[in-house]
Design a protein around this motif. Structure first.
Motif, PDB file in Angstrom:
ATOM      1  N   PHE A 136       0.835  -1.225   0.000  1.00 53.41           N
ATOM      2  CA  PHE A 136       0.000   0.000   0.000  1.00 53.41           C
ATOM      3  C   PHE A 136       0.858   1.259   0.000  1.00 53.41           C
ATOM      4  O   PHE A 136       0.474   2.284   0.543  1.00 53.41           O
ATOM      5  CB  PHE A 136      -1.007  -0.010   1.155  1.00 53.41           C
ATOM      6  CG  PHE A 136      -0.410  -0.123   2.545  1.00 53.41           C
ATOM      7  CD1 PHE A 136       0.020  -1.343   3.038  1.00 53.41           C
ATOM      8  CD2 PHE A 136      -0.301   0.993   3.362  1.00 53.41           C
ATOM      9  CE1 PHE A 136       0.558  -1.452   4.321  1.00 53.41           C
ATOM     10  CE2 PHE A 136       0.229   0.901   4.646  1.00 53.41           C
ATOM     11  CZ  PHE A 136       0.669  -0.327   5.122  1.00 53.41           C
ATOM     12  N   CYS A 252      10.399  -4.927   9.324  1.00 50.62           N
ATOM     13  CA  CYS A 252       9.991  -3.593   8.869  1.00 50.62           C
ATOM     14  C   CYS A 252      11.206  -2.768   8.445  1.00 50.62           C
ATOM     15  O   CYS A 252      12.172  -2.660   9.189  1.00 50.62           O
ATOM     16  CB  CYS A 252       9.238  -2.874   9.986  1.00 50.62           C
ATOM     17  SG  CYS A 252       8.790  -1.173   9.539  1.00 50.62           S
ATOM     18  N   PRO A 253      11.158  -2.160   7.267  1.00 47.71           N
ATOM     19  CA  PRO A 253      12.312  -1.398   6.780  1.00 47.71           C
ATOM     20  C   PRO A 253      12.550  -0.105   7.540  1.00 47.71           C
ATOM     21  O   PRO A 253      13.619   0.479   7.431  1.00 47.71           O
ATOM     22  CB  PRO A 253      11.944  -1.097   5.324  1.00 47.71           C
ATOM     23  CG  PRO A 253      10.453  -1.110   5.292  1.00 47.71           C
ATOM     24  CD  PRO A 253      10.048  -2.162   6.291  1.00 47.71           C
ATOM     25  N   THR A 254      11.555   0.383   8.314  1.00 46.15           N
ATOM     26  CA  THR A 254      11.762   1.644   9.021  1.00 46.15           C
ATOM     27  C   THR A 254      11.970   1.464  10.526  1.00 46.15           C
ATOM     28  O   THR A 254      12.207   2.435  11.222  1.00 46.15           O
ATOM     29  CB  THR A 254      10.570   2.616   8.817  1.00 46.15           C
ATOM     30  OG1 THR A 254       9.409   2.052   9.425  1.00 46.15           O
ATOM     31  CG2 THR A 254      10.307   2.866   7.343  1.00 46.15           C
ATOM     32  N   ARG A 305       3.507   0.787  18.465  1.00 39.16           N
ATOM     33  CA  ARG A 305       4.077   0.476  17.147  1.00 39.16           C
ATOM     34  C   ARG A 305       3.340   1.247  16.045  1.00 39.16           C
ATOM     35  O   ARG A 305       3.963   1.862  15.180  1.00 39.16           O
ATOM     36  CB  ARG A 305       3.988  -1.030  16.875  1.00 39.16           C
ATOM     37  CG  ARG A 305       4.678  -1.421  15.591  1.00 39.16           C
ATOM     38  CD  ARG A 305       4.527  -2.917  15.274  1.00 39.16           C
ATOM     39  NE  ARG A 305       4.212  -3.054  13.887  1.00 39.16           N
ATOM     40  CZ  ARG A 305       3.208  -3.741  13.391  1.00 39.16           C
ATOM     41  NH1 ARG A 305       2.409  -4.420  14.183  1.00 39.16           N
ATOM     42  NH2 ARG A 305       2.992  -3.768  12.113  1.00 39.16           N
ATOM     43  N   LYS A 309       4.469   4.284  13.378  1.00 34.80           N
ATOM     44  CA  LYS A 309       4.345   4.153  11.926  1.00 34.80           C
ATOM     45  C   LYS A 309       3.514   5.275  11.323  1.00 34.80           C
ATOM     46  O   LYS A 309       3.817   5.746  10.236  1.00 34.80           O
ATOM     47  CB  LYS A 309       3.713   2.800  11.566  1.00 34.80           C
ATOM     48  CG  LYS A 309       4.528   1.595  12.013  1.00 34.80           C
ATOM     49  CD  LYS A 309       5.910   1.611  11.430  1.00 34.80           C
ATOM     50  CE  LYS A 309       6.888   0.854  12.303  1.00 34.80           C
ATOM     51  NZ  LYS A 309       8.282   1.094  11.932  1.00 34.80           N
ATOM     52  N   CYS A 322       5.738   4.634   7.922  1.00 32.87           N
ATOM     53  CA  CYS A 322       5.359   3.386   7.257  1.00 32.87           C
ATOM     54  C   CYS A 322       5.440   3.609   5.757  1.00 32.87           C
ATOM     55  O   CYS A 322       4.937   4.607   5.250  1.00 32.87           O
ATOM     56  CB  CYS A 322       3.944   2.985   7.666  1.00 32.87           C
ATOM     57  SG  CYS A 322       3.282   1.594   6.711  1.00 32.87           S
ATOM     58  N   THR A 323       6.063   2.688   5.050  1.00 31.75           N
ATOM     59  CA  THR A 323       6.191   2.840   3.603  1.00 31.75           C
ATOM     60  C   THR A 323       5.089   2.098   2.864  1.00 31.75           C
ATOM     61  O   THR A 323       4.978   2.208   1.656  1.00 31.75           O
ATOM     62  CB  THR A 323       7.533   2.279   3.107  1.00 31.75           C
ATOM     63  OG1 THR A 323       7.496   0.850   3.250  1.00 31.75           O
ATOM     64  CG2 THR A 323       8.707   2.843   3.908  1.00 31.75           C
ATOM     65  N   GLY A 324       4.319   1.289   3.586  1.00 36.15           N
ATOM     66  CA  GLY A 324       3.294   0.490   2.928  1.00 36.15           C
ATOM     67  C   GLY A 324       3.848  -0.736   2.230  1.00 36.15           C
ATOM     68  O   GLY A 324       3.214  -1.274   1.318  1.00 36.15           O
ATOM     69  N   CYS A 325       5.005  -1.204   2.677  1.00 34.32           N
ATOM     70  CA  CYS A 325       5.632  -2.349   2.004  1.00 34.32           C
ATOM     71  C   CYS A 325       4.886  -3.655   2.270  1.00 34.32           C
ATOM     72  O   CYS A 325       5.076  -4.639   1.562  1.00 34.32           O
ATOM     73  CB  CYS A 325       7.092  -2.495   2.431  1.00 34.32           C
ATOM     74  SG  CYS A 325       7.289  -3.153   4.093  1.00 34.32           S
ATOM     75  N   GLY A 326       4.079  -3.688   3.341  1.00 37.38           N
ATOM     76  CA  GLY A 326       3.264  -4.872   3.630  1.00 37.38           C
ATOM     77  C   GLY A 326       4.002  -6.018   4.315  1.00 37.38           C
ATOM     78  O   GLY A 326       3.398  -7.060   4.590  1.00 37.38           O
ATOM     79  N   ARG A 327       5.288  -5.839   4.619  1.00 42.17           N
ATOM     80  CA  ARG A 327       6.044  -6.965   5.197  1.00 42.17           C
ATOM     81  C   ARG A 327       5.495  -7.413   6.542  1.00 42.17           C
ATOM     82  O   ARG A 327       5.457  -8.611   6.850  1.00 42.17           O
ATOM     83  CB  ARG A 327       7.521  -6.581   5.358  1.00 42.17           C
ATOM     84  CG  ARG A 327       8.308  -6.536   4.059  1.00 42.17           C
ATOM     85  CD  ARG A 327       9.781  -6.275   4.368  1.00 42.17           C
ATOM     86  NE  ARG A 327      10.615  -6.269   3.183  1.00 42.17           N
ATOM     87  CZ  ARG A 327      10.932  -5.176   2.493  1.00 42.17           C
ATOM     88  NH1 ARG A 327      10.461  -4.004   2.865  1.00 42.17           N
ATOM     89  NH2 ARG A 327      11.724  -5.260   1.438  1.00 42.17           N
ATOM     90  N   CYS A 328       5.076  -6.449   7.381  1.00 42.84           N
ATOM     91  CA  CYS A 328       4.638  -6.818   8.732  1.00 42.84           C
ATOM     92  C   CYS A 328       3.443  -7.767   8.668  1.00 42.84           C
ATOM     93  O   CYS A 328       3.366  -8.704   9.456  1.00 42.84           O
ATOM     94  CB  CYS A 328       4.311  -5.579   9.550  1.00 42.84           C
ATOM     95  SG  CYS A 328       3.208  -4.427   8.721  1.00 42.84           S
ATOM     96  N   ILE A 338      -1.756  -4.441   9.412  1.00 42.85           N
ATOM     97  CA  ILE A 338      -1.658  -3.018   9.788  1.00 42.85           C
ATOM     98  C   ILE A 338      -2.735  -2.220   9.052  1.00 42.85           C
ATOM     99  O   ILE A 338      -3.313  -1.292   9.605  1.00 42.85           O
ATOM    100  CB  ILE A 338      -0.225  -2.497   9.524  1.00 42.85           C
ATOM    101  CG1 ILE A 338      -0.062  -1.078  10.093  1.00 42.85           C
ATOM    102  CG2 ILE A 338       0.138  -2.518   8.046  1.00 42.85           C
ATOM    103  CD1 ILE A 338       1.384  -0.626  10.195  1.00 42.85           C
TER     104      ILE A 338
END
Ligand code: SF4
Ligand code: SF4
Ligand code: SF4
Ligand code: SF4
Lengths: 352, 251
Positions: A136, A252-254, A305, A309, A322-328, A338
């Motif tokens: 996202f 999470c990348p951040t 958390r 984000k 949050c970058t919206g990468c969806g990994r979490c 999330i």
């Protein structure tokens, strides 16, 4: 602004880079993908949906020695810093955005030499992607920042080079002086033709239309919503399903929190100060001497958390946390999303 | 400072944890022997010293005679450390606690089931019988964790076990999660410290290190069921290494 390279030319470029540089890239790992050191350019993939952990593990390794010392009157501390010139090849826009956010965190107040030196010596090469159902980033202002025309023309982009997949070819955008030099040294790309630029527009439109996520809030809306949600029942709802396992933070990348500990060798003569990834979802994260725990309940930790984000990082660094990468979500064994949590917070707050 | 004397004793166990103690890198072994004096270690030496400071206990307590022996060791030792799953949680031995003595004896010993020396009661962790100062869990123990604990004890610091689950170590190693390969895993509720060795080799965590302090048991049951496990299989996952409960000692 764009150059064009055939797939074969990009492969040759990668081969030349790997021959003479330290290159990190994405490799297949049991039907998934992970960042790793590349020794053979053929192992490196440029078309991948997402990676398990993010490339932050290069700049902030899961475990890292900071200082070596002696257990003596004079501890004679030696600072350890394994920074080196390196190229990270194949970063998605979300991870480029995250890296910029981490830069702020490690430059802020106490400058972190271990992170910053690795960062300074790294060349970031981006690659375009197609969203999967859990991505996202389109709601998290990632593209606006990464493909910011003004920054690119000033040669201050978040990437050094960015490869845009248009099918039979890659269109190449150069984001910094360093990127320009690297490209000139290892490849002789042609200028992109009008047809190729048109094709890029088609592909980019298709990408925008491919997002299927259900995220109902953007960065600014999150900043408005979250301060009202401290007492929301949504935290507890999700806490009941949560293992407090920290996976969401670690992938999470951040997320950049770490724990510092000192270890002594068995000879009881030498030791080291090390840092390991930490995670605000873990029970001991906010525990202090004496046993007091500021976020004893899982619900408190989940709230913290998501505040990081969607609110705190934005307030602090004016970037989305949050970058919206969806990994979490992809990696959560309890299937806690999330996006669903943010949407539910919105829904509950509107019904109050 | 004179070297602390350490001793190893085994109860109901396979002695694999003691093998792990010996399975060190040569330099670590030299450093260990420089730091401590081993006075009693059936796996490694023939001495049977009865004068020791730290006793490492492998195995569960599963006979009345074991109780007498462990109490004697407790009286002698300044510190008593439980070594491995059997000593810490009752381990695999405690699986039998859910069956009647007749059933498990016939199942395991067949025509020898009537031998009197095979009599036992519900297997229990050492801590169910005597005070345990510290536990090093795992089936088998992690040899690095053993060295860590010895170092802490030598420095007079209370050793710390991780309070977080195996998933942390698993994600630090960038492993593909077993759930994403359509398998199941007890990692989310199991105490870390083994460097997620099983998932790192593609095998499920079976919980040999015991649960974290606040395991979300209901969530784990839900997740296992959601991944297609029958109620019985869900229970098998929970009872493999963690079947012992306090009520077992009253039966
Ligand atoms: S990954 Fe899922 S279960 Fe683990 S702490 Fe995060 S939200 Fe909870
Ligand atoms: S919070 Fe989740 S979606 Fe957002 S950047 Fe972190 S891992 Fe990606
Ligand atoms: S494989 Fe097991 S330990 Fe690893 S992340 Fe998945 S559930 Fe956790
Ligand atoms: S992964 Fe699980 S079963 Fe394997 S050693 Fe660790 S705690 Fe034991």
């Amino acid at each position: 602004m764009h150059k064009a390279m055939t797939r074969a030319e990009v492969a040759l470029f990668a081969e030349n880079l790997v021959k003479t540089n330290v290159v990190y890239g994405v490799v297949a790992k049991d039907k998934q993908f992970a960042w790793d050191r590349i020794s053979d350019h053929k192992e490196m993939v440029l078309d991948y949906p997402t990676t398990i952990s993010s490339p932050k593990k290069y700049f902030l390794p899961p475990t890292e020695t900071l200082i070596e010392f002696k257990l003596a009157a004079n501890p004679d501390p030696k600072f350890v810093n394994h920074s080196q010139e390196a190229i990270l090849f194949g970063m998605h826009a979300c991870d480029l955005y995250a890296t910029k956010m981490l830069d702020h965190a490690f430059e802020d107040t106490n400058k972190d030499p271990n992170y910053l030196e690795k960062r300074k010596k790294a060349i970031l090469i981006g690659v375009s992607c197609m969203p999967d159902p859990d991505c996202f980033c389109n709601k998290m202002s990632v593209d606006e920042e990464v493909h910011n025309e003004a920054k690119i023309s000033k040669k201050e982009a978040l990437y050094d080079i960015f490869f845009k997949n248009i099918g039979h070819k890659f269109l190449v955008s150069v984001g910094t002086k360093r990127g320009e030099e690297l490209l000139a040294k290892y490849a002789k790309p042609a200028e992109a033709t009008k047809e190729e630029l048109d094709q890029l527009k088609v592909v980019e439109k298709k990408r925008v239309e491919s997002f299927t996520n259900d995220m109902k809030l953007d960065v600014d809306q999150l900043v408005k919503l979250l301060p009202k949600t401290h007492k929301s029942p949504v935290w507890k709802e999700n806490a009941d399903k949560c293992f407090a396992c920290g996976t969401c933070n670690l992938v999470c990348p951040t997320c950049y929190c770490f724990n510092i500990s000192e270890t002594v060798k068995l000879n009881l003569a030498e030791g080291s100060r090390d840092r390991d990834w930490d995670s605000c979802m873990l029970p001991q994260f906010a525990e202090v001497a004496g046993g007091e725990n500021f976020r004893e309940h899982v619900a408190d930790r989940l709230r913290h958390r998501l505040m990081r984000k969607g609110l705190y990082i934005k307030e602090k660094f004016n970037m989305s946390g949050c970058t919206g990468c969806g990994r979490c979500y992809r990696n959560c064994t309890a299937d806690i999303s999330i996006v669903k949590m943010f949407n539910r917070l919105k829904e509950v707050s509107e019904n109050e | 400072m004179s070297k602390p004397k350490i001793a190893f004793f085994d109860f109901t166990s396979c002695e694999g944890c003691q093998l792990e103690v010996l399975n060190q890198e040569p330099q670590d072994m030299i450093d260990l022997l420089n730091a401590v004096e081993i006075v009693n270690f059936r796996e490694a030496i023939s001495d049977k010293g009865q004068d020791y400071d730290i006793a490492f206990i492998e195995g569960s307590i599963s006979r009345p005679a074991d109780e007498t022996r462990i109490k004697k060791i407790r009286r002698q030792a300044k510190l008593l450390v439980a070594l491995g799953a059997c000593a810490c949680t009752g381990g695999l031995n405690a699986i039998k606690n859910k069956y009647s003595a007749e059933d498990y004896k016939n199942y395991v010993y067949k025509d020898k089931a009537h031998y009197e020396r095979l009599d036992s009661y519900a297997a229990r962790p050492v801590s169910a019988v005597v005070k345990v100062d510290f536990e090093i869990p795992g089936c088998p123990i992690n040899r690095f964790e053993f060295l860590k604990v010895v170092k802490s004890l030598l420095l007079g610091v209370t050793p710390q076990l991780p309070e977080y689950p195996v998933c942390v170590e698993c994600k630090m190693k960038d492993n593909v999660c077993l759930y994403q390969r359509g398998e199941v895993c007890m990692g989310p509720v199991t105490r870390a410290g083994c460097d997620a060795i099983c998932p790192s080799f593609g095998e499920a965590c079976t919980g040999c290190r015991g649960f974290v302090t606040h395991p979300n048991i209901n969530a784990q049951k839900d997740v296992l069921a959601k991944h297609g496990l029958s109620a019985e299989d869900v229970m098998l996952n929970f009872t493999m290494f963690n079947n012992f409960s306090k009520e077992d000692t009253t039966r």
